[in-house]
Design an enzyme around this catalytic site. Structure first.
Site, PDB file in Angstrom:
ATOM      1  N   LYS A  33       0.828  -1.207  -0.103  1.00 30.81           N
ATOM      2  CA  LYS A  33       0.190   0.007   0.104  1.00 30.81           C
ATOM      3  C   LYS A  33       0.970   1.214  -0.088  1.00 30.81           C
ATOM      4  CE  LYS A  33      -3.447   2.371   2.885  1.00 30.81           C
ATOM      5  NZ  LYS A  33      -4.311   2.165   4.114  1.00 30.81           N
ATOM      6  N   GLY A  86      -4.699  -1.998   5.523  1.00 37.11           N
ATOM      7  CA  GLY A  86      -3.698  -2.981   5.007  1.00 37.11           C
ATOM      8  C   GLY A  86      -4.400  -4.218   5.090  1.00 37.11           C
ATOM      9  N   ARG A  87      -4.625  -4.575   6.573  1.00 38.92           N
ATOM     10  CA  ARG A  87      -5.406  -5.766   6.796  1.00 38.92           C
ATOM     11  C   ARG A  87      -6.973  -6.042   6.338  1.00 38.92           C
ATOM     12  NH1 ARG A  87      -4.243  -2.461  10.923  1.00 38.92           N
ATOM     13  NH2 ARG A  87      -5.842  -1.613  12.246  1.00 38.92           N
ATOM     14  N   GLU A 121      -4.184  -6.578  15.616  1.00 38.11           N
ATOM     15  CA  GLU A 121      -3.798  -5.284  15.064  1.00 38.11           C
ATOM     16  C   GLU A 121      -4.963  -4.133  15.052  1.00 38.11           C
ATOM     17  OE1 GLU A 121      -0.455  -4.930  12.070  1.00 38.11           O
ATOM     18  OE2 GLU A 121      -1.956  -4.560  11.103  1.00 38.11           O
TER      19      GLU A 121
HETATM   20  C1  G6Q Z   1      -2.205  -3.682   8.319  1.00 39.89           C
HETATM   21  C2  G6Q Z   1      -1.042  -3.096   8.643  1.00 39.89           C
HETATM   22  C3  G6Q Z   1       0.416  -3.723   8.218  1.00 39.89           C
HETATM   23  C4  G6Q Z   1       0.622  -3.539   6.543  1.00 39.89           C
HETATM   24  C5  G6Q Z   1       2.177  -3.816   6.287  1.00 39.89           C
HETATM   25  C6  G6Q Z   1       2.622  -3.722   5.132  1.00 39.89           C
HETATM   26  O1  G6Q Z   1      -3.279  -3.176   8.333  1.00 39.89           O
HETATM   27  O2  G6Q Z   1      -1.093  -1.863   8.221  1.00 39.89           O
HETATM   28  O3  G6Q Z   1       0.427  -5.052   8.190  1.00 39.89           O
HETATM   29  O4  G6Q Z   1      -0.425  -4.178   5.769  1.00 39.89           O
HETATM   30  O5  G6Q Z   1       2.969  -3.376   7.204  1.00 39.89           O
HETATM   31  O6  G6Q Z   1       2.084  -2.281   4.537  1.00 39.89           O
HETATM   32  P1  G6Q Z   1       2.445  -1.997   2.956  1.00 39.89           P
HETATM   33  O7  G6Q Z   1       1.464  -2.460   2.037  1.00 39.89           O
HETATM   34  O8  G6Q Z   1       2.270  -0.298   2.907  1.00 39.89           O
HETATM   35  O9  G6Q Z   1       3.680  -2.483   2.621  1.00 39.89           O
END
Ligand code: G6Q
Length: 546
Positions: free
Chosen positions: A206, A267-268, A353
């Site tokens: 992301k 992200g999650r 999380e």
């Molecule tokens: C999820 C968190 C975390 C994130 C990772 C990867 O909710 O924010 O697990 O998905 O740190 O982040 P990027 O997709 O930005 O690389």
């Protein structure tokens, strides 16, 4: 919003709990032959049986009062309307829009969210079809054979889980690989299986700044260049899933090969977005669309069913009961389905999380416990490992059993054995084994009468240990989508009741920042180190070895 402990329904639940805590689950079943009918429900292809929890209809009524008093209905409406409920990051939490049908309507900051979502889905469908049909060619003109998803956390766990869970729907020879760890062994092991002429790397991030992902992506890129792929031809082998176009371009991926998503996708919660590209490649876009539809069916149920007949709400309330009244500090996730082996890891992130927070939305310290520790792995394997603690340990750990009535294989006898174990475990946790039963069993075994009294306490299982059962007809794209959406909404409801922001993760950010500092110290010459003596010495040891 006043704190949870200040709410009238919380106080009512506390005094009510005193009248329930010494009840026995088997007695509750004996007193009400309709308990299963009263405490189970179906939605979106799933059945939830929560009858094996130590609660009564009065407990449920009070828990529903609590949900109303804490504003679950209002917050649910706010989330679906795109209100910026993630207040610390000033963002909406609109993952539900990712699985909404084309004719849905939602504007966010003037943007037609649904049109944007479906435009990206169209891009994903076209790309997926080109790769799966062999039309997308590597730099030497060969079709793609191996897909390597490079991502971590939310950009890894969901796609990896879904690709494994839906493997029976793959109908293609494409090999899927997932690389997440900064440990070079992770990428190295995958590269050894890949041919640079036929490998396609998906850089899933992301932010497109996450250290582990960028490290792996750069190493994969270097490997391709070392294997005689030109800079220009890298475009045949790298695509990006991200919100950060500038960083994608800076890495050297043509933004034309980028599948975008938006800051309102946490992200999650991103498996439904472009982050799901590896799933669409593995099982075809139609199956990915069915996965989205299954989640949407759960969204509709969550939005429209009254709280008392609402599966995510009830699952959440049972969890609140077990966490805040029964005092259970953990929740075991036991999928009796090998293909769901990664579900506990996915739910660890989703639950811990999201709700592993000690501070309320208004900044006040929480006065109650929030997310339990999530643990688990696939049944029946867990039975031969940590289930001992579930049956006889000093803590009461509730269990979510998850099973499919129909298997995705043709081996005889296996599925009956699997389901038998699943149902037997939930029954055993509830009934336990009394001293009298243990004694009679040992007498029947012919054990010396003199030895029996000393052995009895070791063999007694206290029972009265709560569990939920989630059943589906079969594990399909639709039911998997519904299952993950069920847990997403359960986590949301619990977050609302605890009063936390379920959509930020400042603890994760802290670790990321500290690792960046220490890495520059490990690789640089900065002296003296300014940490505590433990960290200083660990850094010095590593510096000497590197
Ligand atoms: C999820 C968190 C975390 C994130 C990772 C990867 O909710 O924010 O697990 O998905 O740190 O982040 P990027 O997709 O930005 O690389």
């Amino acid at each position: 919003m006043p704190s949870l402990t200040a709410s009238a329904s919380f106080a009512a639940l506390q005094s009510h709990f005193a009248s329930v805590k010494n009840r026995r689950l088997p007695d509750l079943f004996a007193q009400n032959p309709q308990r299963f009918a009263a405490m189970s429900l179906r939605a979106a292809g799933l059945l939830l049986d929560y009858s094996k929890n130590l609660l009564t209809t009065d407990s449920l009524r009070l828990l529903l009062d609590l949900a109303r008093e804490r504003g679950v209905e209002e917050q649910r409406a706010a989330m679906f309307a795109g209100v910026k409920i993630n207040t610390t990051e000033h963002r909406a939490a609109l993952h539900v829009a990712l699985r909404a049908p084309r004719d849905a309507e939602l504007l966010l900051d003037g943007q037609d969210v649904i049109a944007a979502v479906h435009a990206v889905q169209g891009q994903m469908r076209a790309f997926t079809e080109r790769v799966r049909s062999g039309q997308w060619l590597g730099h030497t003109g060969k079709a793609i054979t191996d897909i390597v998803n490079i991502g971590i956390g939310g950009s890894d766990l969901g796609p990896k889980l879904a690709c494994q869970a839906l493997q029976p729907f793959a109908q293609s020879d494409l090999q899927l690989h997932f690389v997440s760890n900064a440990d070079g062994r992770d990428l190295d092991a995958v590269l050894r299986k890949c041919n640079p002429e036929t490998a396609l790397f998906i850089v899933a991030s992301k932010s497109f700044t996450t250290q582990e992902t960028m490290l792996n992506a750069h190493s994969a890129r270097d490997w391709m260049l070392q294997q005689s792929c030109s800079e220009a031809a890298l475009a045949r082998h790298f695509v990006a899933l991200s919100t950060n176009t500038a960083a994608v371009r800076a890495f050297g991926i043509d933004p034309g090969n980028m599948f975008p998503f938006w800051d309102w996708v946490g992200g999650r919660y991103s498996v439904w977005s472009a982050i799901g590209l590896s799933i669409a490649l593995a099982v075809g876009f139609d199956h990915f669309a069915a996965f989205l539809q299954g989640a949407h069916a759960m969204d509709q149920h969550f939005c429209s069913a009254p709280l008392a007949a609402n599966m995510p709400v009830l699952l959440a309330l049972v969890g609140i009961w077990n966490r805040n009244f029964l005092g259970s500090s953990a929740l075991a996730i036991a999928p009796y389905q090998q293909d769901l082996n990664l579900l506990p890891a996915f739910l660890q992130q989703l639950e811990m999380e999201s709700n592993g927070k000690g501070v309320a939305l208004d900044g006040a310290t929480l006065e109650t416990a929030s997310s339990p520790l999530i643990l688990g792995n696939a049944g029946t394997n867990g039975q031969h490992a940590y289930f001992q603690l579930l049956h006889q340990g000093s803590d009461v750990i509730p269990v979510d059993f998850i099973a499919a009535l129909r298997p995705q294989h043709r081996l005889p006898d296996h599925h009956a054995a699997l389901l038998a174990n699943c149902f037997a475990q939930s029954e055993a946790l509830m009934h336990g084994k009394s001293a009298a039963e243990v004694r009679a069993e040992m007498q029947a075994e012919g054990i010396d009468e003199e030895r029996i009294p000393a052995l009895v306490p070791h063999r007694v299982c206290p029972g009265n240990r709560p569990s939920n059962m989630i059943l589906m007809d079969a594990l399909t794209p639709e039911t998997l989508g519904a299952l993950l959406a069920l847990y997403e909404h359960k986590v949301f409801v619990q977050g609302v009741i605890w009063g936390v922001n379920s959509f930020d993760q400042w603890g994760v950010e802290l670790g990321k920042a500290l690792a960046r500092n220490i890495q520059s110290e490990l690789l640089g010459t900065a002296q003296p180190l300014q940490h505590d003596s433990s960290t200083n010495n660990l850094i010095a040891l590593a510096k000497a070895a590197l």
